[in-house]
Write an enzyme that holds these catalytic residues in place. Sequence first.
Site, short mmCIF file in Angstrom:
data_model
loop_
_atom_site.label_atom_id
_atom_site.label_comp_id
_atom_site.label_asym_id
_atom_site.label_seq_id
_atom_site.Cartn_x
_atom_site.Cartn_y
_atom_site.Cartn_z
N PRO A 213 12.46 -61.65 -68.68
CG PRO A 213 13.77 -59.80 -69.22
CD PRO A 213 13.06 -60.96 -69.83
CG HIS B 60 13.88 -54.63 -52.58
ND1 HIS B 60 13.74 -54.05 -53.82
CD2 HIS B 60 14.99 -54.08 -52.04
CE1 HIS B 60 14.73 -53.18 -54.01
NE2 HIS B 60 15.50 -53.19 -52.95
CE LYS C 227 9.16 -65.19 -59.76
NZ LYS C 227 9.49 -65.08 -58.33
CE1 TYR D 162 9.07 -59.24 -59.05
CE2 TYR D 162 9.82 -58.84 -56.80
CZ TYR D 162 9.95 -58.64 -58.17
OH TYR D 162 10.97 -57.85 -58.64
CE1 TYR E 230 9.49 -56.39 -63.23
CE2 TYR E 230 9.10 -55.76 -60.95
CZ TYR E 230 9.74 -56.55 -61.87
OH TYR E 230 10.62 -57.52 -61.45
C1 PHB Z 1 17.42 -56.26 -62.58
O1 PHB Z 1 17.68 -55.73 -61.50
O2 PHB Z 1 18.27 -56.36 -63.49
C2 PHB Z 1 16.05 -56.79 -62.80
C3 PHB Z 1 15.10 -56.65 -61.80
C4 PHB Z 1 13.83 -57.15 -61.98
C5 PHB Z 1 13.51 -57.79 -63.17
C6 PHB Z 1 14.46 -57.95 -64.16
C7 PHB Z 1 15.74 -57.44 -63.98
O3 PHB Z 1 12.26 -58.27 -63.34
#
Ligand code: PHB
Length: 389
Positions: free
Chosen positions: A292, A72, A296, A384, A200
Amino acid sequence: MQVQVAIIGAGPAGLLLGHSLRQAGISCIVIERQTRARVEERIRAGVLERTTTDLMARLGLDQRLKAEGLLHRGLTLVNDGRVINVEITRHTNRHVTVYGQTELTRDLINAAAERDLPIVWEASEVALHEVDGAAPSVSFCRAGAVETVRAEMIVGCDGFHGVSRQAIPASLRREFERAYPFGWLGVLADVPPCHPEVVYASHPRGFALASMRSPTRSRYYVQVALDEKIEDWPDERFWDELKLRLGPELAATVVTGPSIEKSIAPLRSFVTEPMRHGNLFLAGDAAHIVPPTGAKGLNLAASDVTYLAEALIGWFNHGDSAGINGYSDRALDRIWKTERFSWYLTRLMHRFPEDGAFERRMQDAELDYIARSEFAQASIAENYVGLPL
Ligand code: PHB
Ligand code: APR
């Protein structure tokens, strides 16, 4: 039984450390409370930093990760339907890799036997003894019998609810905690992802996240109150809520289908200091928790392990104590910066019940600033992909 290092917990931290030490010829054992099946089926996050993929490469265990991981080069923020692209690679020259923690854990467990890394499954009543004395040991109960492993060093990789952290006297420990007044309801489904990047989304009804495990498997989350019950979230309600929060542009590409896993997890920030006491070291969730948002948790476990493996190899193979003496400070330095980013992104993107109109305007102003500022986007991208080791 006698080993150089006894590792408590077969999550990513314990397994990565065990493999790193075995690669350097150090004898160790991993002692896990759960069954192998239980550890292998746990669904967790799935975005890997370079720190983590580099470690898997050094261990020579990244064949499947390289074949199946999705690169990504950007991430997407959404504010009430308005889409903001953050180009990770343009700002940092790096990328992240989407590969489930579940898959990474399986790769590490599958390679354990051939790498001569013993794992004890279903060890109950795990207890640490004399962690700051001359004869440290770990005892546990297996199939009704008590066993003891003597070790020169013990590493607690047993997660937030483990026993290792408690082996550091409370008078020497400092704990920092922030519990958030909401959780994430997560759904896994065998449907193609709605977007090629992780999304997000901030929305008046709460946060939502769109992620994936493969081109045919999606992982979605929505922010929910802590007292929400999973029974009150049939699939249809989940999909409707998700689409609302992602906004019309992304909702149009959401493919719905039956959920194959659904769970609610609380969000917490937590750090304990120090991460060493005598011959006991802590790594991963045993020492810190991040919410989450930002993905991280696993990556911090991998960076702790990178530092700790280097330190223990220095000690056992070269008689050098600088690494083990510096481990706690070195690890905590990176942990606090990662805690900051996870907390910041959580604060920015969620609806907090205690927030008033002023805080809402602050969130909007910040997201609008990010949408228009290359500098703000570069800062998010830098964090990130993961801060340098
Ligand atoms: C996930 O793919 O489960 C996932 C991705 C990004 C995050 C948290 C969980 O910030
Ligand atoms: N004795 C032995 N093992 C234990 C004990 C105990 N008393 N308590 C817990 N464990 C085991 C758990 O069953 C689990 O397998 O320790 C392991 C800890 O693993 P994780 O919770 O996965 O923690 P860690 O390895 O630090 O991984 C980092 O990052 O994505 C986040 O929280 C997520 O699991 C992830 C973490």
